[in-house]
Write an enzyme that holds these catalytic residues in place. Structure first.
Site, PDB file in Angstrom:
ATOM      1  N   CYS A   2     -49.697 -13.185   1.247  1.00  0.00           N
ATOM      2  CA  CYS A   2     -48.494 -12.742   0.574  1.00  0.00           C
ATOM      3  C   CYS A   2     -47.980 -11.449   1.192  1.00  0.00           C
ATOM      4  O   CYS A   2     -48.570 -10.906   2.125  1.00  0.00           O
ATOM      5  CB  CYS A   2     -48.789 -12.512  -0.911  1.00  0.00           C
ATOM      6  SG  CYS A   2     -49.489 -13.964  -1.752  1.00  0.00           S
ATOM      7  N   ASP A 103     -58.094 -16.502  -6.702  1.00  0.00           N
ATOM      8  CA  ASP A 103     -58.973 -15.414  -6.277  1.00  0.00           C
ATOM      9  C   ASP A 103     -58.384 -14.061  -6.646  1.00  0.00           C
ATOM     10  O   ASP A 103     -59.113 -13.068  -6.765  1.00  0.00           O
ATOM     11  CB  ASP A 103     -59.235 -15.490  -4.767  1.00  0.00           C
ATOM     12  CG  ASP A 103     -57.970 -15.448  -3.938  1.00  0.00           C
ATOM     13  OD1 ASP A 103     -56.910 -15.858  -4.429  1.00  0.00           O
ATOM     14  OD2 ASP A 103     -58.040 -15.008  -2.775  1.00  0.00           O
TER      15      ASP A 103
END
Length: 616
Positions: A2, A103
């Site tokens: 990201c 996660d």
């Protein structure tokens, strides 16, 4: 993977600054094409752009933990934690409840359970920010090897941060300014940990945490290379390397999106592709997809040089056939490499001109093509640094040189010709005198040597090779990791680098040099550990760097572009140039000037596009 950004201001109400935060976050859209999110509190503003890889529905960010109706922790996170399943199970056993399968949420709860020591439990590549509203504290965390980038810009009342400089530069209070020290770093060809080139901006160092409080900023190292005794014999060492690689690649095959490998036909990428093929087959998920970059006519008309003895194509095809890969060559031509839109996109991806020219553009185009079929790719990056693969590891002159060994080879021993053929060769002598590149590189070299951990009783050879390995693992590989991250994330492709797993790095770093070269070749341990997976031609192939086009039309094209630049009195780079030298390079038929020309063209485009303020 990201893109993250944010702003901490202890003297302002940031709930009124969502437009600024949105502008900063928008610069990260390339890193996260799937979703966007903003989170603001009085003194904290966090932005996120998401590339959905794990838990597609549940992993939206910024992500927070709520207790008794209040926010106790919030994060904007980039990366992958490869042991998140084990950590999640342990945290559930300790009473934590999860609402997603991501996660990211594991990182939040790991911090709540173990505090800042949670970093010791993470296995992965990551760069993220954690905001604790009750303590009014921000943590900026970067993975051990610096696989994922993270920059910050201290302000009088807090900090700005982002995955890339462009996120920080989007804030109205920040100007893209570069001074002599920044220019020296840009030209030095050694990556100084923490240095970001732009004045006032820093990079979180690999294996470090930056803590931001009202009282100011503090940086702490949580991981670094250490000297440890190596007690395994050669056979056991080879076995342990293979054992680690099997576990690492298995972990890094986990994804909820299509996955592939980057395959050049060299030992490193071939080993990763073969291990991935085996892992996928065991889980009935094969075949492995693989991709290679090539240039029109390169294989047919290839000419060996000092760096590249063989073309990649035949070896990549041999490995792909050996493991039954679904393989595709991405073939590029000079028109694509010279297209203004592609060159501009490449510069925008990196935020800085490194003089790499077509090697950066071709990598960007390779990843752009791959992204049509896959979202995640495994790469062989850092195997040369870990296992001692570069030719200069084995060149006594380079090893003995009183500088970074790659500089000794590139500048003194004929790989790029004389010193005048360096990237800075076309800059004005007066400017180069101010920069004093020799002194800058010498200072950075001494700093790096001062950090090296030694073992008592090591021979002089072992001590020196420990230094050489340390220099590569902390100063050289950062170039490659940054280049790979920026080019891939510019098109929303996540690239994983199994050879950067800290367990493997630690183990091999402390393996004696005599064992790393036990078969009198480069990368002895890696070759032995994966020999059963590879065809003979690939296993025995000599190291060949990332390919470069040999099409003479490319050299002609950049010389023509330089001539156009020299005819433009308004070109922003003109005051920095040795005009006479630049004219000679523009008119010369030799290929030797390619890198200096690329640097000039890149500098000009950067100065114009980013409106850089040079304070020289």
């Amino acid at each position: 993977m990201c893109g993250i950004t944010g702003w901490i201001s202890y003297d302002q109400d940031l709930t009124t600054e969502r437009d600024t935060l949105a502008a900063m976050t928008a610069t990260m859209a390339c890193r996260g094409p799937d979703a966007a999110g903003l989170w603001t509190d009085t003194h904290a503003a966090l932005g996120h752009r998401r590339l959905a890889v794990i838990d597609i529905e549940g992993g939206k960010q910024p992500m927070s933990v709520e207790r008794d109706g209040r926010t106790v922790l919030v994060t904007t996170y980039s990366g992958e934690i490869y042991n998140y399943r084990e950590l999640r199970a342990e945290l559930i056993g300790r009473g934590h409840a999860f609402r997603t399968s991501s996660d990211t949420e594991v990182a939040l709860h790991a911090y709540l359970e173990w505090g800042e020591d949670f970093t010791h439990r993470l296995n992965g590549m990551y760069a993220f920010a954690l905001w604790d509203p009750s303590a009014q504290q921000l943590l900026l965390v970067r993975d051990r090897m610096g696989i994922k980038p993270l920059y910050y810009y201290p302000t009088p009342d807090g900090v700005l941060f982002g995955s890339e400089p462009k996120a920080i530069l989007a804030h109205p209070a920040v100007r893209p300014a570069v001074d002599i020290d920044g220019l020296a770093e840009l030209l030095a060809f050694t990556k100084t940990p923490g240095h970001a080139v732009y004045r006032g901006m820093y990079e979180v160092r690999p294996g470090h945490v930056v803590r931001v409080r009202r009282q100011g900023l503090a940086e702490r190292r949580y991981w670094g290379l250490e000297a440890r005794d190596h007690t395994d014999d050669t056979d056991d060492t080879v076995h342990r390397v293979r054992e680690l690689l099997d576990d690492i690649v298995t972990r890094q095959l986990i994804a909820d999106v299509p996955l592939c490998t980057l395959l050049s036909g060299g030992l490193d990428s071939s080993a990763i592709t073969a291990l991935a093929a085996r892992g996928l087959a065991e889980n009935k998920q094969g075949p492995v997809r693989s991709f290679a970059v090539d240039f029109v006519g390169q294989t047919e008309n290839f000419k060996a040089d000092a760096l590249r003895a063989t073309p990649d194509g035949p070896y990549a095809h041999a490995l792909a056939e050996h493991v039954n890969a679904d393989h595709q060559d991405i073939v590029l031509d000079t028109a694509a490499l010279m297209a203004p839109a592609n060159r501009r996109a490449t510069l925008t991806a990196r935020d800085l001109p490194f003089g790499s020219g077509e090697s950066d553009t071709s990598l960007y185009l390779l990843f752009k093509a791959i992204r049509d079929r896959s979202t995640v790719a495994l790469s062989g990056e850092s195997a040369d640094e870990v296992f001692g693969g570069y030719s200069w590891f084995h060149d006594p002159r380079a090893v003995a040189a009183d500088t970074f060994p790659w500089l000794a080879v590139f500048r003194d021993f004929g790989f790029t010709g004389s010193r005048s053929a360096g990237r800075e060769a076309l800059l004005h002598p007066g400017l180069l005198a101010k920069v004093d590149l020799d002194a800058y590189q010498a200072d950075r070299y001494r700093e790096a040597l001062s950090e090296v951990p030694y073992r008592e009783g090591d021979s002089a050879t072992e001590r020196r090779m420990r230094e050489i390995c340390y220099l590569h693992l902390t100063r050289f590989v950062q170039f490659l990791l940054d280049r790979k991250d920026r080019a891939s994330m510019a098109v929303g492709l996540e690239v994983r680098v199994p050879f950067c797993d800290h367990r493997l790095v630690e183990y091999v770093f402390n393996t004696p040099w005599s064992m790393k070269t036990f078969d009198c070749r480069e990368k002895s341990l890696l070759r032995a550990a994966t020999r059963d997976l590879l065809p003979d031609s690939v296993a025995q192939r000599v190291k060949s760097p990332y390919p470069s086009t040999q099409d003479p039309r490319y050299a002609d094209a950049i010389r023509a572009e330089l001539r156009e630049l020299l005819a433009d009195d308004d070109a922003p780079v003109r005051p920095l140039l040795d005009i006479a030298a630049a004219r000679r390079a523009a008119d010369a038929a030799s290929q030797d000037a390619r890198q200096p020309i690329e640097m000039v063209l890149g500098l000009n485009a950067w100065l114009r596009q980013y409106e850089v303020e040079l304070t020289l």
